[in-house]
Design an enzyme around this catalytic site. Structure first.
Site, PDB file in Angstrom:
ATOM      1  N   ARG A  98       1.933  14.836  12.900  1.00  0.00           N
ATOM      2  CA  ARG A  98       2.372  14.552  11.539  1.00  0.00           C
ATOM      3  C   ARG A  98       2.326  15.758  10.605  1.00  0.00           C
ATOM      4  NH1 ARG A  98       0.418   8.559   9.885  1.00  0.00           N
ATOM      5  NH2 ARG A  98       2.202   8.727   8.522  1.00  0.00           N
TER       6      ARG A  98
ATOM      7  N   ARG B  39      -8.174  -0.441   5.813  1.00  0.00           N
ATOM      8  CA  ARG B  39      -7.287   0.538   5.171  1.00  0.00           C
ATOM      9  C   ARG B  39      -6.014  -0.121   4.664  1.00  0.00           C
ATOM     10  NH1 ARG B  39      -6.048   5.874   8.375  1.00  0.00           N
ATOM     11  NH2 ARG B  39      -4.981   6.111   6.412  1.00  0.00           N
TER      12      ARG B  39
ATOM     13  N   LYS C 284       0.844  -1.208   0.000  1.00  0.00           N
ATOM     14  CA  LYS C 284       0.000   0.000   0.000  1.00  0.00           C
ATOM     15  C   LYS C 284       0.871   1.247   0.000  1.00  0.00           C
ATOM     16  CE  LYS C 284      -1.552   1.431   4.186  1.00  0.00           C
ATOM     17  NZ  LYS C 284      -1.269   2.835   4.526  1.00  0.00           N
ATOM     18  N   ASN C 285       1.893   1.254   0.859  1.00  0.00           N
ATOM     19  CA  ASN C 285       2.706   2.472   1.003  1.00  0.00           C
ATOM     20  C   ASN C 285       3.592   2.738  -0.210  1.00  0.00           C
ATOM     21  OD1 ASN C 285       1.564   2.995   3.426  1.00  0.00           O
ATOM     22  ND2 ASN C 285       3.353   2.468   4.678  1.00  0.00           N
TER      23      ASN C 285
ATOM     24  N   ILE D  66       9.562   7.301  16.141  1.00  0.00           N
ATOM     25  CA  ILE D  66       9.072   7.983  14.922  1.00  0.00           C
ATOM     26  C   ILE D  66       7.829   8.821  15.208  1.00  0.00           C
ATOM     27  CG2 ILE D  66       8.297   7.676  12.532  1.00  0.00           C
ATOM     28  CD1 ILE D  66      11.149   6.764  12.859  1.00  0.00           C
TER      29      ILE D  66
ATOM     30  N   CYS E 295      -3.684  13.298  13.025  1.00  0.00           N
ATOM     31  CA  CYS E 295      -4.215  11.949  12.901  1.00  0.00           C
ATOM     32  C   CYS E 295      -3.959  11.236  14.216  1.00  0.00           C
ATOM     33  CB  CYS E 295      -3.600  11.208  11.730  1.00  0.00           C
ATOM     34  SG  CYS E 295      -1.950  10.648  12.045  1.00  0.00           S
TER      35      CYS E 295
ATOM     36  N   ASP F 162       5.827   0.819  11.745  1.00  0.00           N
ATOM     37  CA  ASP F 162       4.586   0.151  11.333  1.00  0.00           C
ATOM     38  C   ASP F 162       4.515  -1.309  11.784  1.00  0.00           C
ATOM     39  OD1 ASP F 162       3.715   2.470  10.199  1.00  0.00           O
ATOM     40  OD2 ASP F 162       4.021   1.863   8.125  1.00  0.00           O
TER      41      ASP F 162
HETATM   42  C1  UD1 Z   1       5.205   6.792   5.935  1.00  0.00           C
HETATM   43  C2  UD1 Z   1       4.282   5.613   5.880  1.00  0.00           C
HETATM   44  C3  UD1 Z   1       3.834   5.252   7.288  1.00  0.00           C
HETATM   45  C4  UD1 Z   1       5.041   5.019   8.178  1.00  0.00           C
HETATM   46  C5  UD1 Z   1       5.995   6.208   8.130  1.00  0.00           C
HETATM   47  C6  UD1 Z   1       7.281   5.971   8.879  1.00  0.00           C
HETATM   48  C7  UD1 Z   1       3.206   5.908   3.734  1.00  0.00           C
HETATM   49  C8  UD1 Z   1       1.978   6.225   2.988  1.00  0.00           C
HETATM   50  N1  UD1 Z   1       3.128   5.973   5.063  1.00  0.00           N
HETATM   51  O1  UD1 Z   1       4.474   7.887   6.470  1.00  0.00           O
HETATM   52  O2  UD1 Z   1       3.047   4.053   7.204  1.00  0.00           O
HETATM   53  O3  UD1 Z   1       4.614   4.840   9.503  1.00  0.00           O
HETATM   54  O4  UD1 Z   1       6.340   6.489   6.756  1.00  0.00           O
HETATM   55  O5  UD1 Z   1       7.921   4.848   8.391  1.00  0.00           O
HETATM   56  O6  UD1 Z   1       4.219   5.566   3.170  1.00  0.00           O
HETATM   57  N2  UD1 Z   1       7.682  14.687   9.733  1.00  0.00           N
HETATM   58  C9  UD1 Z   1       7.823  16.036   9.962  1.00  0.00           C
HETATM   59  N3  UD1 Z   1       7.611  16.897   8.935  1.00  0.00           N
HETATM   60  C10 UD1 Z   1       7.287  16.467   7.685  1.00  0.00           C
HETATM   61  C11 UD1 Z   1       7.165  15.089   7.447  1.00  0.00           C
HETATM   62  C12 UD1 Z   1       7.366  14.207   8.499  1.00  0.00           C
HETATM   63  O7  UD1 Z   1       8.117  16.465  11.079  1.00  0.00           O
HETATM   64  O8  UD1 Z   1       7.125  17.304   6.788  1.00  0.00           O
HETATM   65  C13 UD1 Z   1       7.910  13.737  10.851  1.00  0.00           C
HETATM   66  C14 UD1 Z   1       6.663  12.903  11.164  1.00  0.00           C
HETATM   67  O9  UD1 Z   1       5.801  13.569  12.031  1.00  0.00           O
HETATM   68  C15 UD1 Z   1       7.284  11.668  11.789  1.00  0.00           C
HETATM   69  C16 UD1 Z   1       8.600  11.518  11.028  1.00  0.00           C
HETATM   70  O10 UD1 Z   1       8.860  12.778  10.421  1.00  0.00           O
HETATM   71  O11 UD1 Z   1       7.571  11.906  13.145  1.00  0.00           O
HETATM   72  C17 UD1 Z   1       8.592  10.463   9.946  1.00  0.00           C
HETATM   73  O12 UD1 Z   1       7.458  10.650   9.120  1.00  0.00           O
HETATM   74  P1  UD1 Z   1       7.440  10.250   7.592  1.00  0.00           P
HETATM   75  O13 UD1 Z   1       8.588   9.357   7.286  1.00  0.00           O
HETATM   76  O14 UD1 Z   1       7.258  11.458   6.767  1.00  0.00           O
HETATM   77  O15 UD1 Z   1       6.100   9.379   7.503  1.00  0.00           O
HETATM   78  P2  UD1 Z   1       5.041   9.372   6.339  1.00  0.00           P
HETATM   79  O16 UD1 Z   1       5.732   9.504   5.031  1.00  0.00           O
HETATM   80  O17 UD1 Z   1       3.925  10.281   6.654  1.00  0.00           O
END
Ligand code: UD1
Length: 427
Positions: free
Chosen positions: A130, A406, A22-23, A336, A125, A314
Site C-alpha cells: 500500500r 476498527r 468510517k471510510n 486491488i 500493512c 472490502d
Molecule cells: C480505501 C479504503 C479501503 C479500501 C480501498 C479500496 C479508506 C480509508 N480506505 O483505501 O478500505 O479497501 O480504498 O477500495 O477509504 N495505490 C498505489 N499508490 C498510491 C495509492 C494506492 O499504488 O499512492 C494502490 C494500492 O496499493 C491499491 C490500489 O492502489 O492496490 C487502491 O488503493 P486505494 O484506492 O488508494 O485504497 P485506500 O484509499 O488506501
C-alpha cells in the site's frame, strides 16, 4: 485480548441500524484542517478505533473536538464539531500514522493551509504494501516540494499550492480524496483524471462545497476543483456505511434470515446486491431501507473485485464466507490488494474447501461448516469469520477482536438484537 464466542445456526431476523461510513468520515475529519471555522459532522461512527485514531492525530495538530450529541443515535453514531482554528503543530508522528494508513490524508490539507507539513510514511500493512506514491506525485504537480527523510515526508509549499492537471495512472480512493482537499485551497483550477468514483468521494465533495470550494464531477472519473483563498466552517451528515450494510446483508443471507438494513439506500450497495441476487438472495428496497431474505442454500457466483461501481475489495472476504456454503464452485479474484486472502486458512479450519492460486481463490461449496477457534489479521477478514460462524455447527471463538473494533460499531449488540448467539469474552 478480547474474543467473540458465537454459536451458529440461528437465522437473523430484525432490523440493523447502519452507521455512518468510517471510510467517508476519515477524510471528512481531515478536511477540517482546511478551515479556521468549525466543521460539524453528524452520523460519525465515533467509537470506532480508526475514528479515534484520526481524532488523536488531529488533536496532536491542535484541532479541538466537541461531542455535540445528546444520546448517540440508534446506529451508535454521534455528532462531532471540529475546530482547526489554532494549529499548533504540523507534524504527524510515526506513532500515530503507523496505526492507520488514512492518517496520511492530513498532509495535503496542512500543506495547503500552512505551507508546510511533516508526516510519517505509513509503512506496510497486513493486506499489502500500500504505497502513497500517487498522493505524493499529485501534490508535487500542485507545487509541493517533497523530501523523504528518516521515514517522514517533509513537505513545503512556500508560495502555496497551485492548480494542476493530474492524471492518475491507476484508480486510488485515498489519492483522489487527498488531492481534492489540497485543491480546495490551491490557487486556480485542478483537474483530476481517472479519479475514483466511490460514494465516499461524493460525500467529501459535498463537504468541500459546503465549506465554500467549487467541486464538479465527483462520482465521475474527471473531477474539477476551483481552489478558494479561504474556506469556512460547515455542517455535514456522513453517508451511510455501504460496507457495514453489505456485511449484514451477507450475514442475513448466510443464516437464511430476514433483515432490514436501516438508513442505507440500495444504490450505495451496487455490485454487492447484484452478486447476492445472483446467489439467490432476495433483496428489496423499501422506504429508504434495504430488505434481505436468505433463500435456502446460496448458489455459487464468481466475483472480481475492482474500483467502484464494481465489487468492492472490502466485501470480498464476507462474500467468500457466503460462497463456502454455496451450491457449486465460485471463483473469487482480488485485483486491488495483494495478500488479501488471509481469511482462507481460517475458513478452511471451519471446514471450507478453498484453493488459492495467485490472486484467485476457488471456493467449492460444502453443505456445512463446523465451529472452531479462529483468528484473522485484518478487519474484513475478521468479520468474514464471524459470518461463517453464524451458520457453522457448534461454537466458534474468533480471536483478535480488536480488528473488528476498527470498523464495526456495536457488532455484538447489532447481531444479538437480530437473534444471533454471540458474546464478547474479555481477556
Ligand atoms: C480505501 C479504503 C479501503 C479500501 C480501498 C479500496 C479508506 C480509508 N480506505 O483505501 O478500505 O479497501 O480504498 O477500495 O477509504 N495505490 C498505489 N499508490 C498510491 C495509492 C494506492 O499504488 O499512492 C494502490 C494500492 O496499493 C491499491 C490500489 O492502489 O492496490 C487502491 O488503493 P486505494 O484506492 O488508494 O485504497 P485506500 O484509499 O488506501
Amino acid at each position: 485480548m478480547d474474543r467473540l464466542r458465537i454459536r451458529g445456526g440461528k437465522p437473523l431476523q430484525g432490523s440493523v441500524p447502519i452507521g455512518g461510513a468510517k471510510n467517508a468520515a476519515l477524510p471528512l475529519m481531515a478536511a477540517s484542517l482546511l478551515t479556521a471555522g468549525t466543521v460539524t459532522l453528524s452520523n460519525v461512527p465515533a467509537t470506532l478505533v480508526d475514528i479515534k485514531t484520526m481524532r488523536d492525530i488531529l488533536s496532536a495538530h491542535g484541532v479541538e473536538f466537541a461531542d455535540v450529541t445528546g444520546a448517540p443515535a440508534r446506529n451508535g453514531c454521534r455528532t462531532l464539531a471540529l475546530s482547526a482554528h489554532t494549529i499548533t503543530n504540523t507534524t504527524a508522528d510515526y506513532e500515530l500514522v503507523r496505526r492507520m494508513r488514512a492518517s496520511v490524508l492530513v498532509l495535503g490539507p496542512l500543506l495547503a493551509r500552512f505551507g508546510k507539513a511533516r508526516v510519517s510514511l505509513p509503512g506496510g500493512c497486513a493486506i499489502g504494501t500500500r504505497p502513497i506514491n500517487l498522493h505524493l506525485v499529485g501534490l508535487q504537480a500542485m507545487g509541493a516540494e517533497l523530501e523523504i527523510a528518516d521515514g517522514y515526508v517533509e513537505a513545503a509549499a512556500p508560495h502555496g499550492l497551485h492548480g494542476a492537471v493530474v492524471r492518475f495512472p491507476s484508480v486510488s480512493v485515498g489519492a483522489t480524496e487527498h488531492l481534492m482537499m489540497a485543491a480546495a485551497l490551491a490557487q486556480g483550477e485542478t483537474v483530476l483524471e481517472n479519479a475514483a468514483l466511490e460514494p465516499e468521494i461524493i460525500d467529501l465533495a459535498k463537504l468541500l462545497q459546503a465549506m465554500g470550494a467549487s467541486v464538479f464531477g465527483a462520482g465521475t472519473s474527471r473531477i474539477v476543483i476551483q481552489g478558494a483563498a479561504e474556506l469556512h466552517g460547515a455542517t455535514h451528515r456522513v453517508v451511510a456505511d455501504r460496507i457495514e450494510a453489505g456485511t449484514y446483508a451477507v450475514a442475513g443471507a448466510i443464516t437464511g434470515g430476514q433483515l432490514e438494513l436501516e438508513g442505507v439506500s440500495i444504490e450505495l450497495l451496487g455490485a454487492v446486491i447484484d452478486s447476492l441476487r445472483s446467489a439467490g438472495v432476495e433483496v428489496r428496497a423499501e422506504s429508504g431501507n434495504v430488505w434481505i431474505w436468505g433463500n435456502g442454500r446460496p448458489k455459487a457466483v464468481d466475483i472480481t473485485t475492482a474500483p467502484f461501481p464494481a465489487f468492492p475489495t472490502d466485501m470480498q472476504a464476507q462474500m467468500m464466507a457466503l460462497m463456502t456454503v454455496a451450491d457449486g464452485s465460485s471463483v473469487i479474484t482480488e485485483t486491488i490488494f495483494e495478500n488479501r486472502f488471509m481469511h482462507v486458512p481460517e475458513l478452511a479450519r471451519m471446514g471450507a474447501n478453498i484453493t488459492v492460486k495467485g490472486n484467485t481463490a476457488v471456493v467449492r461449496g460444502v453443505t456445512a461448516l463446523k465451529g472452531a477457534p479462529v483468528m484473522a489479521t485484518d478487519l474484513r477478514a475478521s468479520v468474514s469469520l464471524v459470518i461463517a460462524a453464524l451458520v457453522a455447527n457448534g461454537e466458534t471463538v474468533v480471536n483478535r477482536v480488536y480488528h473488528l473494533d476498527r470498523g464495526y460499531e456495536r457488532l455484538v449488540e447489532k447481531l444479538s438484537a437480530c437473534g444471533a448467539d454471540i458474546e464478547r469474552l474479555a481477556g
